[in-house]
Write a protein that holds these residues in place. Structure first.
Motif, short mmCIF file in Angstrom:
data_model
loop_
_atom_site.label_atom_id
_atom_site.label_comp_id
_atom_site.label_asym_id
_atom_site.label_seq_id
_atom_site.Cartn_x
_atom_site.Cartn_y
_atom_site.Cartn_z
N ASP A 1 125.06 33.06 19.28
CA ASP A 1 125.90 32.65 20.38
C ASP A 1 125.60 33.16 21.62
O ASP A 1 125.76 34.47 21.73
CB ASP A 1 127.53 33.15 19.72
CG ASP A 1 128.38 32.49 20.80
OD1 ASP A 1 128.06 31.63 21.63
OD2 ASP A 1 129.71 32.70 20.60
N HIS B 1 127.13 32.90 24.24
CA HIS B 1 128.45 33.14 24.93
C HIS B 1 129.03 34.44 24.63
O HIS B 1 129.84 34.99 25.33
CB HIS B 1 129.42 31.94 24.82
CG HIS B 1 128.82 30.69 25.40
ND1 HIS B 1 127.86 30.01 24.83
CD2 HIS B 1 129.14 30.11 26.78
CE1 HIS B 1 127.78 28.86 25.19
NE2 HIS B 1 128.55 29.07 26.54
N VAL C 1 125.53 35.14 30.76
CA VAL C 1 126.63 34.83 31.54
C VAL C 1 125.95 34.40 32.93
O VAL C 1 125.38 34.83 33.39
CB VAL C 1 127.59 36.05 31.64
CG1 VAL C 1 126.82 37.22 31.99
CG2 VAL C 1 128.63 35.43 32.36
N ASN D 1 128.32 29.31 31.98
CA ASN D 1 128.58 30.17 30.94
C ASN D 1 129.54 31.33 31.16
O ASN D 1 129.28 32.26 31.62
CB ASN D 1 127.20 30.74 30.16
CG ASN D 1 126.58 29.38 29.48
OD1 ASN D 1 126.86 28.37 29.57
ND2 ASN D 1 125.15 29.88 29.02
N HIS E 1 132.75 35.44 35.07
CA HIS E 1 131.04 35.10 35.09
C HIS E 1 130.24 36.29 35.37
O HIS E 1 129.26 35.86 35.69
CB HIS E 1 131.09 34.01 35.76
CG HIS E 1 131.83 32.73 35.26
ND1 HIS E 1 131.17 31.37 34.80
CD2 HIS E 1 133.05 32.42 35.40
CE1 HIS E 1 131.94 30.58 34.30
NE2 HIS E 1 133.38 31.01 34.81
N GLU F 1 118.11 32.07 31.95
CA GLU F 1 118.05 30.36 31.63
C GLU F 1 116.58 29.94 30.96
O GLU F 1 116.73 29.10 29.99
CB GLU F 1 118.23 29.83 32.91
CG GLU F 1 119.70 30.09 33.39
CD GLU F 1 120.02 31.48 34.03
OE1 GLU F 1 121.14 31.91 34.14
OE2 GLU F 1 118.98 32.02 34.35
N LEU G 1 118.01 27.12 28.59
CA LEU G 1 119.23 26.70 28.87
C LEU G 1 119.14 26.18 30.29
O LEU G 1 118.11 26.25 30.98
CB LEU G 1 120.22 28.13 29.25
CG LEU G 1 120.48 28.71 27.94
CD1 LEU G 1 121.56 29.85 28.34
CD2 LEU G 1 121.30 27.84 27.10
#
Length: 372
Positions: free
Chosen positions: A175, A177, A186, A190, A276, A359, A364
């Motif tokens: 995960d 997150h 983050v 996200n 964030h 990312e 991502l």
């Protein structure tokens, strides 16, 4: 990112191919034949005597041509065995004659459709590791349940197999997150989970000057102490802490302060909204140069310490999170002072792979703007 009393800033395919002429239809061919027949009077058949004479002459011509061909063949054969240099001359003449002849045009094969056209080489054929089924591996499951993040990466076979599995979507049990994991991502898309996460235990980096509280996760503090010591020993100069952990509530006030001074659009390039912020994870630290007293974060870029950190931070598990020219991906302008801890294994792979953002590293989407 600095606390409200010390605001930081950031610098701002080819079309081709001939068109084929369509072949004439049968009707068009018939019409052309009819037109050609009317170009002049039709030829009348010759008398029988002349037809017999033409037949005899044709037969004699065939005999003479056949004999001449045999004679030429013998001459050429003799040239081949007796005068090689003459053979070259004849070959050149033949070549010239062939060059004047019309040549066949090789047309490309028509484009294929369906599965054959869409087939893609397997990852292994391109030298890329195929994603492993991390979540089905008992060792990975056990490490996730009771081991450290480094144990999970080791159970996955190392940093690259771990990264490939995550980036390909083959590891849903990882995960990105989860606020307590070193691989957490983050950004503006996200948010942390939980959103009010508070890392424990915390500590200050030993032997490191600071211009603020300077608390961070204990493992990050230990790694930062090693980084600062190495920079000092390798002649890069002194490095201090400007800002470390900031709680959700603290980020509320920090963000509001920036919005009040810059407006929300400009504030979003400089300060993260609550929930964030990397600082809330305890994994981020803003650093400054402290050769003759600690300077500001705005003056860190371009200094010897900054250059050393860019080249060596991965040795201690850190990356420069917001690189120069990466705003379209990260959503933030260049921050050479903002270090993010992801652990030595991942940071080393990040540096060796030439990645510039988390990312890209984890496959991502870019996060230049908040979703709402």
């Amino acid at each position: 990112m600095a606390p409200p009393t010390q605001h930081e800033t950031r610098r701002s395919r080819r079309e081709g191919g001939a068109v084929s002429r369509p072949l004439p239809t049968r009707r068009e061919l018939r019409e052309r034949g009819s037109a050609d027949a009317h170009h002049g009077p039709a030829e009348q058949p010759a008398p029988a005597v002349y037809r017999r004479r033409r037949l005899v002459a044709g037969v004699l011509a065939l005999v003479l041509v056949g004999g001449a061909a045999l004679a030429v063949g013998g001459v050429v054969s003799g040239m081949t065995t007796e005068a090689p240099e003459r053979t070259d001359a004849v070959a050149a003449l033949i070549g010239d004659a062939r060059a004047d002849a019309p040549r066949a045009t090789v047309l490309p094969a028509p484009a294929q459709s369906g599965q054959a056209a869409a087939a893609v080489e397997p990852d292994a054929a391109r030298g890329e590791p195929a994603p492993a089924d991390l979540c089905g591996d008992p060792a990975v499951s056990e490490a996730l349940a009771s081991g450290s993040d480094a144990d999970v990466i080791a159970a996955a076979g190392g940093a690259e197999p771990f990264r490939v599995a995550v980036a390909s979507g083959a590891a849903p049990c990882i995960d990105l997150h989860a606020a307590g994991r070193t691989w957490v991502v983050v950004n503006k898309l996200n948010a942390l989970d939980p959103i009010d996460y508070w890392p424990e235990p915390q500590a200050r980096a030993e032997g490191v000057e600071r211009t603020s509280g300077g608390h961070m996760r204990a493992d990050v503090a230990a790694a930062l102490s090693q980084l600062v010591g190495a920079a000092r020993a390798e002649g890069a100069g002194e490095i201090g802490v400007n800002s470390g952990f900031r709680s959700y509530d603290r980020q509320v006030s920090t963000y509001r302060s920036y919005v009040g001074q810059l407006g929300q659009r400009n504030a979003d390039l400089t300060s993260a909204r609550p929930g964030h912020s990397e600082h809330q994870t305890g994994l981020a630290v803003d650093i400054v140069a402290c050769d003759a007293g600690c300077g500001t974060i705005e003056r860190f870029g371009g200094m010897a310490q900054s250059e050393w950190v860019t080249a060596n931070a991965h040795r201690f598990g850190f990356i420069v999170r917001y690189g120069d020219g990466d705003t379209a991906i990260t959503g933030y302008e260049y921050e050479p002072w903002h270090l993010r801890f992801i652990g030595i294994d991942l940071a080393t792979r990040y540096a060796e792979g030439g990645y510039r953002t988390l990312e890209d590293f984890f496959g991502l989407p870019a996060a230049p703007e908040y979703a709402g």
